[in-house]
Scaffold this motif. Structure first.
Motif, PDB file in Angstrom:
ATOM      1  N   LEU A 102       0.837  -1.210   0.000  1.00  0.00           N
ATOM      2  CA  LEU A 102       0.000   0.000   0.000  1.00  0.00           C
ATOM      3  C   LEU A 102       0.869   1.257   0.000  1.00  0.00           C
ATOM      4  O   LEU A 102       0.510   2.279  -0.592  1.00  0.00           O
ATOM      5  CB  LEU A 102      -0.912   0.039   1.234  1.00  0.00           C
ATOM      6  CG  LEU A 102      -2.022  -0.996   1.347  1.00  0.00           C
ATOM      7  CD1 LEU A 102      -2.890  -0.708   2.565  1.00  0.00           C
ATOM      8  CD2 LEU A 102      -2.899  -1.022   0.105  1.00  0.00           C
ATOM      9  N   MET A 103       2.009   1.167   0.678  1.00  0.00           N
ATOM     10  CA  MET A 103       2.897   2.342   0.758  1.00  0.00           C
ATOM     11  C   MET A 103       3.598   2.616  -0.572  1.00  0.00           C
ATOM     12  O   MET A 103       4.213   3.665  -0.752  1.00  0.00           O
ATOM     13  CB  MET A 103       3.947   2.150   1.863  1.00  0.00           C
ATOM     14  CG  MET A 103       3.373   2.039   3.251  1.00  0.00           C
ATOM     15  SD  MET A 103       2.301   3.439   3.691  1.00  0.00           S
ATOM     16  CE  MET A 103       3.486   4.784   3.721  1.00  0.00           C
ATOM     17  N   LEU A 104       3.525   1.657  -1.480  1.00  0.00           N
ATOM     18  CA  LEU A 104       4.158   1.843  -2.791  1.00  0.00           C
ATOM     19  C   LEU A 104       3.145   2.331  -3.834  1.00  0.00           C
ATOM     20  O   LEU A 104       3.401   2.277  -5.028  1.00  0.00           O
ATOM     21  CB  LEU A 104       4.788   0.523  -3.255  1.00  0.00           C
ATOM     22  CG  LEU A 104       5.853  -0.048  -2.308  1.00  0.00           C
ATOM     23  CD1 LEU A 104       6.336  -1.408  -2.818  1.00  0.00           C
ATOM     24  CD2 LEU A 104       7.027   0.902  -2.159  1.00  0.00           C
ATOM     25  N   GLY A 105       1.979   2.785  -3.334  1.00  0.00           N
ATOM     26  CA  GLY A 105       0.944   3.256  -4.257  1.00  0.00           C
ATOM     27  C   GLY A 105       1.455   4.416  -5.106  1.00  0.00           C
ATOM     28  O   GLY A 105       1.982   5.392  -4.581  1.00  0.00           O
ATOM     29  N   ASP A 106       1.303   4.263  -6.400  1.00  0.00           N
ATOM     30  CA  ASP A 106       1.655   5.346  -7.335  1.00  0.00           C
ATOM     31  C   ASP A 106       0.325   5.914  -7.801  1.00  0.00           C
ATOM     32  O   ASP A 106      -0.325   5.337  -8.667  1.00  0.00           O
ATOM     33  CB  ASP A 106       2.467   4.736  -8.494  1.00  0.00           C
ATOM     34  CG  ASP A 106       2.616   5.696  -9.666  1.00  0.00           C
ATOM     35  OD1 ASP A 106       2.304   6.905  -9.510  1.00  0.00           O
ATOM     36  OD2 ASP A 106       3.050   5.231 -10.750  1.00  0.00           O
ATOM     37  N   GLU A 107      -0.062   7.035  -7.206  1.00  0.00           N
ATOM     38  CA  GLU A 107      -1.411   7.550  -7.458  1.00  0.00           C
ATOM     39  C   GLU A 107      -1.461   8.487  -8.665  1.00  0.00           C
ATOM     40  O   GLU A 107      -2.076   9.547  -8.624  1.00  0.00           O
ATOM     41  CB  GLU A 107      -1.984   8.191  -6.189  1.00  0.00           C
ATOM     42  CG  GLU A 107      -1.964   7.305  -4.945  1.00  0.00           C
ATOM     43  CD  GLU A 107      -2.638   5.936  -5.108  1.00  0.00           C
ATOM     44  OE1 GLU A 107      -3.429   5.761  -6.043  1.00  0.00           O
ATOM     45  OE2 GLU A 107      -2.330   5.026  -4.307  1.00  0.00           O
TER      46      GLU A 107
ATOM     47  N   ASP B 285      -4.343   0.085  -4.072  1.00  0.00           N
ATOM     48  CA  ASP B 285      -5.211  -1.109  -4.117  1.00  0.00           C
ATOM     49  C   ASP B 285      -4.701  -2.098  -5.168  1.00  0.00           C
ATOM     50  O   ASP B 285      -4.747  -3.320  -4.970  1.00  0.00           O
ATOM     51  CB  ASP B 285      -6.649  -0.729  -4.508  1.00  0.00           C
ATOM     52  CG  ASP B 285      -7.314   0.193  -3.497  1.00  0.00           C
ATOM     53  OD1 ASP B 285      -6.942   0.136  -2.318  1.00  0.00           O
ATOM     54  OD2 ASP B 285      -8.204   0.969  -3.912  1.00  0.00           O
ATOM     55  N   MET B 286      -4.250  -1.547  -6.293  1.00  0.00           N
ATOM     56  CA  MET B 286      -3.765  -2.441  -7.366  1.00  0.00           C
ATOM     57  C   MET B 286      -2.486  -3.152  -6.926  1.00  0.00           C
ATOM     58  O   MET B 286      -2.275  -4.329  -7.261  1.00  0.00           O
ATOM     59  CB  MET B 286      -3.535  -1.638  -8.658  1.00  0.00           C
ATOM     60  CG  MET B 286      -4.830  -1.106  -9.245  1.00  0.00           C
ATOM     61  SD  MET B 286      -4.639  -0.416 -10.906  1.00  0.00           S
ATOM     62  CE  MET B 286      -3.921   1.189 -10.538  1.00  0.00           C
TER      63      MET B 286
ATOM     64  N   ILE C 198       0.076  -8.350  -5.281  1.00  0.00           N
ATOM     65  CA  ILE C 198       0.781  -9.202  -4.304  1.00  0.00           C
ATOM     66  C   ILE C 198      -0.144 -10.343  -3.851  1.00  0.00           C
ATOM     67  O   ILE C 198       0.266 -11.498  -3.753  1.00  0.00           O
ATOM     68  CB  ILE C 198       1.260  -8.355  -3.105  1.00  0.00           C
ATOM     69  CG1 ILE C 198       2.279  -7.304  -3.588  1.00  0.00           C
ATOM     70  CG2 ILE C 198       1.876  -9.238  -2.015  1.00  0.00           C
ATOM     71  CD1 ILE C 198       2.597  -6.212  -2.569  1.00  0.00           C
ATOM     72  N   GLY C 199      -1.413  -9.994  -3.610  1.00  0.00           N
ATOM     73  CA  GLY C 199      -2.390 -10.996  -3.167  1.00  0.00           C
ATOM     74  C   GLY C 199      -2.579 -12.112  -4.186  1.00  0.00           C
ATOM     75  O   GLY C 199      -2.792 -13.271  -3.819  1.00  0.00           O
ATOM     76  N   ILE C 200      -2.505 -11.775  -5.456  1.00  0.00           N
ATOM     77  CA  ILE C 200      -2.682 -12.800  -6.500  1.00  0.00           C
ATOM     78  C   ILE C 200      -1.620 -13.889  -6.342  1.00  0.00           C
ATOM     79  O   ILE C 200      -1.930 -15.082  -6.378  1.00  0.00           O
ATOM     80  CB  ILE C 200      -2.624 -12.155  -7.903  1.00  0.00           C
ATOM     81  CG1 ILE C 200      -3.906 -11.355  -8.152  1.00  0.00           C
ATOM     82  CG2 ILE C 200      -2.415 -13.213  -8.997  1.00  0.00           C
ATOM     83  CD1 ILE C 200      -3.927 -10.558  -9.450  1.00  0.00           C
TER      84      ILE C 200
END
Ligand code: F0G
Length: 472
Positions: free
Chosen positions: A78-83, A312-313, A318-320
């Protein structure tokens, strides 16, 4: 094959048992409520568990959708979110994960599963066309109908029998499908709508043999085959445990092979992918992809985020990869099995074989004295909440809704109440508490009088309908 003959992966590899392949790093306190508090909350919620506030719930088995616990790696992601509005790094991570794990070529992100269902239905269904599928799912069928399609259930008959032990009760009946194609003409079939571990049938899987045969049948008539991949990892695990030739094969390989027989898929990432929000559509046909990529910007968001934040993506990508680990999926399905076996061994009527994401209580057998018009599954969900604060979900006549042409109730054969297990959230002790509460409700079942519906929304009524107790 009898259910006890299914081998779990643990048994196959000579191990005696499974345990969760993780330990707990952070906890969220639960609050127990008093019977008086629950009675008041239930009346305020119109006897509909969807209308309860979660603070009024003790163990929440409403759904496995968006309720999973994320791993430390996903939280770090989440901390690596590129918004960025366009071309987020996280989008490309997600695209790669889906391509590698599911094998499809082109990806369209969406805010959740129904966003993807909307896009594919609008893009490929022409008014008056038929959409055969292996039992309906609520949002899937509604999007097909809103696009002008007519859903036809072509699941095997065994799926409608809660006690039938067929290991693949999610299969499509190829004769039913072929008769429909011959009767209506192949050009009148929009596509075949195939779902992994069929939710409304009790979480029942589709075999590899069935999807292979389906592929051949669809090819013969030039019909597309699209997959609801929402719980396909669980389906792949059942193939590993139950289908000849797949014993010991990694779930990841089984999943990819299964998808290879289909032309594309839609996904609610809130289930298998271990995230709280998100979804996607994936397709191998480039012109259709162009059309979908065009539609996504109208309804969801730009084609590189589709309604999701960059973070979220990343969590989903990672979840996949986490979701297809054999240890993970064995423990996930194993926990559902644990609860189901306990209830079955106590003689409580449940759908068998036990499904992948939930244990489904057979409300008809709890309440043989209640007609379907008194909403037995809704009654059972209400009684369970009253007993212990456990929240479950109706999957019977309320969920089935009304026929859009006649306006009459649809009367499904299955009248079920779903105890849905979130992934990586509850422990075995929670499952024991749940089982004991179900037993108490079962023992008092003859006293139940059923419910009357006093408010009914036009679409997907189970979410917001309100009820009052029926007169004795
Ligand atoms: N397909 C299946 C098989 C589902 O179970 C769901 C959602 C969807 C599609 C729609 O996805 O919720 O992300 O828009 N099922 C949830 C449930 C709501 O509780 O079974 P969504």
């Amino acid at each position: 094959m009898a259910e006890h003959q299914f081998k779990t992966m643990g048994e196959q590899s000579g191990r005696r048992s499974w345990a969760e392949p993780w330990k707990i790093k952070m906890v969220e306190p639960l609050r127990m409520t008093t019977p008086e508090e629950r009675q008041k909350a239930l009346v305020e919620a119109g006897y509909n568990t969807f209308l309860l506030r979660s603070a009024e719930v003790y163990i929440d088995l409403l759904t496995d959708s968006g309720t999973s616990a994320m791993s430390d790696r996903q939280w770090a992601g989440l901390m690596l979110g590129d918004e960025a509005y366009a071309g987020s790094v996280n989008y490309y991570h997600l695209e790669t994960a889906i391509q590698e794990v599911y094998g499809y070529k082109y990806i369209v992100p969406t805010h959740q599963g129904r966003g993807a269902e909307h896009l594919i239905s609008q893009a490929v269904i022409q008014k008056g066309q038929y959409v055969p599928g292996n039992m309906y799912f609520t949002t899937t069928r509604l999007h097909q109908e809103l696009a002008g399609g007519i859903f036809v259930d072509v699941i095997v008959d065994e799926a409608h029998d809660p006690e039938n032990l067929n290991p693949f009760k999610g299969n499509i009946d190829l004769d039913k499908l072929e008769s429909l194609i011959k009767e209506k003409g192949p050009e009148q079939i929009a596509y075949v709508s195939l779902a992994g571990t069929v939710n409304m049938a009790g979480g029942q899987p589709v075999s590899m043999a069935n999807v292979k045969a389906l592929r051949a049948l669809c090819d013969r008539y030039g019909i597309k085959l699209y997959l609801d991949a929402t719980r396909m990892v669980e389906n792949a695990y059942f193939i590993q445990c139950r289908e000849e030739g797949y014993e010991g094969k990694p779930v990841a390989a089984i999943l990819k092979e299964f998808c290879s027989y289909t032309d594309g898929a839609w996904m609610s990432g809130k289930k298998d992918h271990l995230v709280n929000i998100g979804g996607w559509l994936a397709i191998n046909d480039y012109p259709l992809f162009e059309e979908l990529r065009n539609l996504v910007v109208i309804y969801e968001g730009l084609h590189t985020y589709g309604g999701m934040a960059g973070r979220d993506m990343e969590a989903m990508a990672i979840g996949i990869y986490e979701s297809i680990q054999d240890d993970h999926i064995r423990a996930r399905v194993g926990q559902v099995q644990y609860l189901g076996d306990l209830l079955r061994d106590w003689g409580i009527p449940v759908v068998q074989p036990i499904g992948g994401h939930a244990v489904f209580l057979d409300a008809r057998k709890f309440y043989p004295h209640l007609s379907q018009d008194l909403f037995p599954s809704q009654t059972l969900a209400a009684e369970l909440y009253l007993d212990s604060g456990i929240r479950s979900m109706e999957r019977g006549i309320v969920s089935a809704g009304r026929d859009p042409h006649t306006g009459q109730h649809r009367y499904p054969k299955l009248e079920l109440t779903r105890l849905t297990i979130p992934r990586r959230v509850y422990t075995e002790a929670h499952m024991d508490v749940v089982a004991e509460s179900v037993k108490a409700v079962y023992q008092n079942a003859s006293k139940a009088t059923g419910l009357n519906m006093v408010y009914e929304p036009k679409y997907l009524r189970f979410f917001q309908a309100r009820f009052v107790p029926a007169a004795r």
